[in-house]
Design a protein around this motif. Structure first.
Motif, mmCIF file in Angstrom:
data_model
loop_
_atom_site.group_PDB
_atom_site.id
_atom_site.type_symbol
_atom_site.label_atom_id
_atom_site.label_comp_id
_atom_site.label_asym_id
_atom_site.label_seq_id
_atom_site.Cartn_x
_atom_site.Cartn_y
_atom_site.Cartn_z
ATOM 1 N N ALA A 82 21.474 -32.657 25.515
ATOM 2 C CA ALA A 82 20.138 -33.104 26.334
ATOM 3 C C ALA A 82 19.172 -33.824 25.496
ATOM 4 C CB ALA A 82 19.273 -31.530 26.408
ATOM 5 N N LYS A 83 19.669 -34.008 24.063
ATOM 6 C CA LYS A 83 19.031 -34.913 23.122
ATOM 7 C C LYS A 83 17.502 -34.330 22.725
ATOM 8 C CE LYS A 83 21.221 -39.266 24.539
ATOM 9 N NZ LYS A 83 21.176 -40.606 24.955
ATOM 10 N N TYR A 84 17.645 -32.951 22.941
ATOM 11 C CA TYR A 84 16.130 -32.204 22.478
ATOM 12 C C TYR A 84 15.907 -32.421 20.829
ATOM 13 C CZ TYR A 84 12.277 -29.043 22.774
ATOM 14 O OH TYR A 84 11.205 -28.463 22.635
ATOM 15 N N GLY A 85 15.060 -33.415 20.613
ATOM 16 C CA GLY A 85 14.676 -33.433 19.342
ATOM 17 C C GLY A 85 15.348 -34.507 18.633
ATOM 18 N N GLY A 86 16.015 -35.444 19.646
ATOM 19 C CA GLY A 86 16.931 -36.446 19.079
ATOM 20 C C GLY A 86 18.338 -36.004 19.077
ATOM 21 N N THR A 87 19.301 -36.998 18.698
ATOM 22 C CA THR A 87 20.665 -36.914 18.509
ATOM 23 C C THR A 87 20.863 -36.602 16.760
ATOM 24 O OG1 THR A 87 21.094 -39.179 18.544
ATOM 25 C CG2 THR A 87 21.505 -37.941 20.458
ATOM 26 N N HIS A 88 21.683 -35.482 16.656
ATOM 27 C CA HIS A 88 22.080 -35.420 15.202
ATOM 28 C C HIS A 88 23.338 -35.209 14.994
ATOM 29 C CE1 HIS A 88 17.897 -34.286 14.627
ATOM 30 N NE2 HIS A 88 17.889 -33.841 15.818
ATOM 31 N N GLY A 89 24.309 -35.536 16.089
ATOM 32 C CA GLY A 89 25.667 -35.489 15.770
ATOM 33 C C GLY A 89 26.268 -34.254 15.116
ATOM 34 N N TYR A 90 26.979 -34.626 14.209
ATOM 35 C CA TYR A 90 28.008 -33.534 13.769
ATOM 36 C C TYR A 90 27.186 -32.420 13.083
ATOM 37 C CZ TYR A 90 32.210 -36.453 14.302
ATOM 38 O OH TYR A 90 33.013 -37.229 14.911
ATOM 39 N N TYR A 137 19.887 -16.586 13.546
ATOM 40 C CA TYR A 137 18.518 -16.425 13.678
ATOM 41 C C TYR A 137 17.798 -17.294 12.814
ATOM 42 C CZ TYR A 137 13.798 -14.752 13.538
ATOM 43 O OH TYR A 137 12.137 -14.598 13.769
ATOM 44 N N TYR A 138 18.493 -17.164 11.444
ATOM 45 C CA TYR A 138 17.727 -18.068 10.448
ATOM 46 C C TYR A 138 17.756 -19.588 10.784
ATOM 47 C CZ TYR A 138 17.196 -20.441 5.905
ATOM 48 O OH TYR A 138 16.882 -21.299 4.896
ATOM 49 N N LYS A 159 14.962 -22.327 11.823
ATOM 50 C CA LYS A 159 14.822 -23.653 11.043
ATOM 51 C C LYS A 159 15.160 -24.900 12.059
ATOM 52 C CE LYS A 159 16.799 -24.700 7.432
ATOM 53 N NZ LYS A 159 17.690 -25.010 6.281
ATOM 54 N N ALA A 160 15.809 -24.767 13.216
ATOM 55 C CA ALA A 160 15.950 -25.691 14.142
ATOM 56 C C ALA A 160 14.437 -25.821 14.789
ATOM 57 C CB ALA A 160 16.858 -25.443 15.158
ATOM 58 N N VAL A 161 13.826 -24.809 15.039
ATOM 59 C CA VAL A 161 12.531 -24.711 15.747
ATOM 60 C C VAL A 161 11.773 -25.702 15.033
ATOM 61 C CG1 VAL A 161 10.475 -23.557 16.622
ATOM 62 C CG2 VAL A 161 12.774 -22.858 17.313
ATOM 63 N N VAL A 162 11.386 -25.243 13.720
ATOM 64 C CA VAL A 162 10.587 -26.034 12.715
ATOM 65 C C VAL A 162 10.812 -27.358 12.615
ATOM 66 C CG1 VAL A 162 9.907 -26.023 10.301
ATOM 67 C CG2 VAL A 162 10.094 -23.660 11.486
ATOM 68 N N LYS A 163 12.209 -27.614 12.634
ATOM 69 C CA LYS A 163 12.625 -29.023 12.512
ATOM 70 C C LYS A 163 12.298 -29.882 13.920
ATOM 71 C CE LYS A 163 16.178 -28.557 9.152
ATOM 72 N NZ LYS A 163 17.554 -28.784 9.035
ATOM 73 N N GLY A 164 12.014 -29.173 15.065
ATOM 74 C CA GLY A 164 11.912 -29.577 16.344
ATOM 75 C C GLY A 164 13.253 -29.938 17.046
ATOM 76 N N TRP A 165 14.087 -29.319 16.666
ATOM 77 C CA TRP A 165 15.296 -29.371 17.464
ATOM 78 C C TRP A 165 15.449 -28.385 18.558
ATOM 79 C CZ3 TRP A 165 19.506 -29.767 12.987
ATOM 80 C CH2 TRP A 165 19.327 -30.813 12.191
ATOM 81 N N TYR A 189 11.543 -20.724 21.000
ATOM 82 C CA TYR A 189 12.780 -20.109 21.042
ATOM 83 C C TYR A 189 12.908 -19.097 19.782
ATOM 84 C CZ TYR A 189 17.958 -20.346 20.715
ATOM 85 O OH TYR A 189 19.230 -19.966 21.014
ATOM 86 N N THR A 190 11.947 -19.296 18.738
ATOM 87 C CA THR A 190 12.115 -18.409 17.591
ATOM 88 C C THR A 190 11.817 -16.826 18.153
ATOM 89 O OG1 THR A 190 11.327 -20.154 16.255
ATOM 90 C CG2 THR A 190 11.278 -18.000 15.116
#
Length: 346
Positions: free
Chosen positions: A206-214, A250-251, A255-261, A266-267
């Motif tokens: 869905a490219k939520y927060g951009g694409t980050h690949g691998y 969960y950890y 971190k994904a929420v903090v980065k905007g991913w 969601y946290t």
């Protein structure tokens, strides 16, 4: 306290008698080895020497001053005497300003309210979409049901061990049901962990927060790779491994929420679901620990694989033995045929 005037003469008499007491209690010169028992024996007179010290200390009391205080009459204040003046309140202190007490109580209540507010905000899921909330809570219900069933069956087995019979079923039936529930809980836990990893694949697509690949795809692969091998572990090791896996995921989700991913809600959503699953795992471990020495160990997948390998080795050994016996029998038959042919030629 008013002390008696007779203490002075008694003290002076004891002080005068002290040198003679020291002389009478002083032991003769002895060797160090012989001196040790005497020291232990004098320990019994320690209360006596303590009493002498107390009598000597009485000389420092100002007897004249105490006599003057004894003759001074007490002041009377009848206006301060009432039915409640001699009653000490339980929740308040005498001579303390009630306003100060109230302020302290208010401060304490403010701290408690702040803590309650923090807990409420932690579990606040008003921003979570209702569909995700309802489906997520429904998804952890089977896991919680297996945990509660484990706890009840463990209680029933313990009850049968103490009283001779279970509450609703006999211990053998409870043990069979327990062995059925255990792999269900482990298998369902592996499914949940795999699903949590797959969510990051969906967010990447869905490219939520951009694409980050691998980097994002890796977590979707690591989750099932960690989850499914736990189905081969013993029950206790499998539950502990899945607990660590839930905590690690969960950890990473936080971190994904903090980065905007991931979405901001969601946290909280993951915390509530992980809290329910973690509490269920702890309850299952406690229930299992209470009956570890009262039930038979059910062979796990690893035990079955080991047994299969041993049976295959045994089958190969038996086949090899049968082949050698057949070859030996054929050789014996061949030798008999040659002897018969030689006899016919002669």
């Amino acid at each position: 306290m008013i002390r008696s005037g007779a203490a002075g003469p008694l003290t002076r008499a004891l002080k005068a008698a002290r040198p003679s007491l020291r002389a009478s209690t002083r032991p003769p010169a002895r060797s160090p080895a012989a001196l040790r028992p005497s020291r232990l024996a004098l320990t019994a007179f320690k209360p006596f020497t303590t009493s002498l010290q107390r009598y000597v200390a009485a000389d420092h009391i100002d007897i004249k001053r105490e006599k003057q205080v004894a003759k001074t009459p007490l002041e009377r204040h009848p206006e301060e005497v009432s039915t409640t003046s001699s009653v000490h309140e339980i929740f308040h202190e005498q001579g303390v300003d009630e306003s100060e007490v109230k302020e302290k109580d208010d401060d304490m209540l403010a701290g408690v309210k702040h803590d309650l507010k923090t807990v409420k905000e932690t579990f606040n899921m008003s921003e979570v979409p209702q569909e995700a909330l309802y489906i997520g809570l429904a998804g952890v219900l089977p896991y919680m049901a297996t945990s509660l069933s484990t706890v009840y069956l463990a209680y029933d087995i313990n009850h049968a061990d103490v009283h001779g019979s279970g509450l609703l079923m006999d211990p053998s039936t409870a043990e069979i049901l327990l062995h059925i529930i255990e792999p269900l809980q482990i298998g369902y836990g592996a499914v949940i962990i795999s699903f949590l990893g797959a969510i990051h694949w969906g967010l990447e697509w869905a490219k939520y927060g951009g694409t980050h690949g691998y980097r994002r795809y890796a977590y979707g692969v690591i989750a099932p790779a960690v989850a499914w091998p736990t189905t081969l572990f013993p029950i206790e090791s499998a539950l502990i491994s899945q607990f660590l896996a839930f905590t690690f995921l969960y950890y990473y989700d936080a971190k994904a929420v903090v980065k905007g991913w991931a979405p901001s809600w969601y946290t909280t959503y993951r915390f509530v679901l992980t809290f329910i699953v973690g509490a269920s795992i702890v309850a299952s471990l406690i229930g299992r620990g209470e009956i570890a020495d009262k039930i038979n160990k059910l062979p796990g997948p690893a035990d079955r694989v080991r047994a299969l390998r041993e049976s295959q080795m045994q089958s190969l050994a038996e086949e090899e033995k049968a082949r050698r016996e057949r070859l030996a029998a054929e050789e014996e038959e061949g030798g008999d045929d040659e002897e018969d042919e030689e006899e016919e030629e002669e």
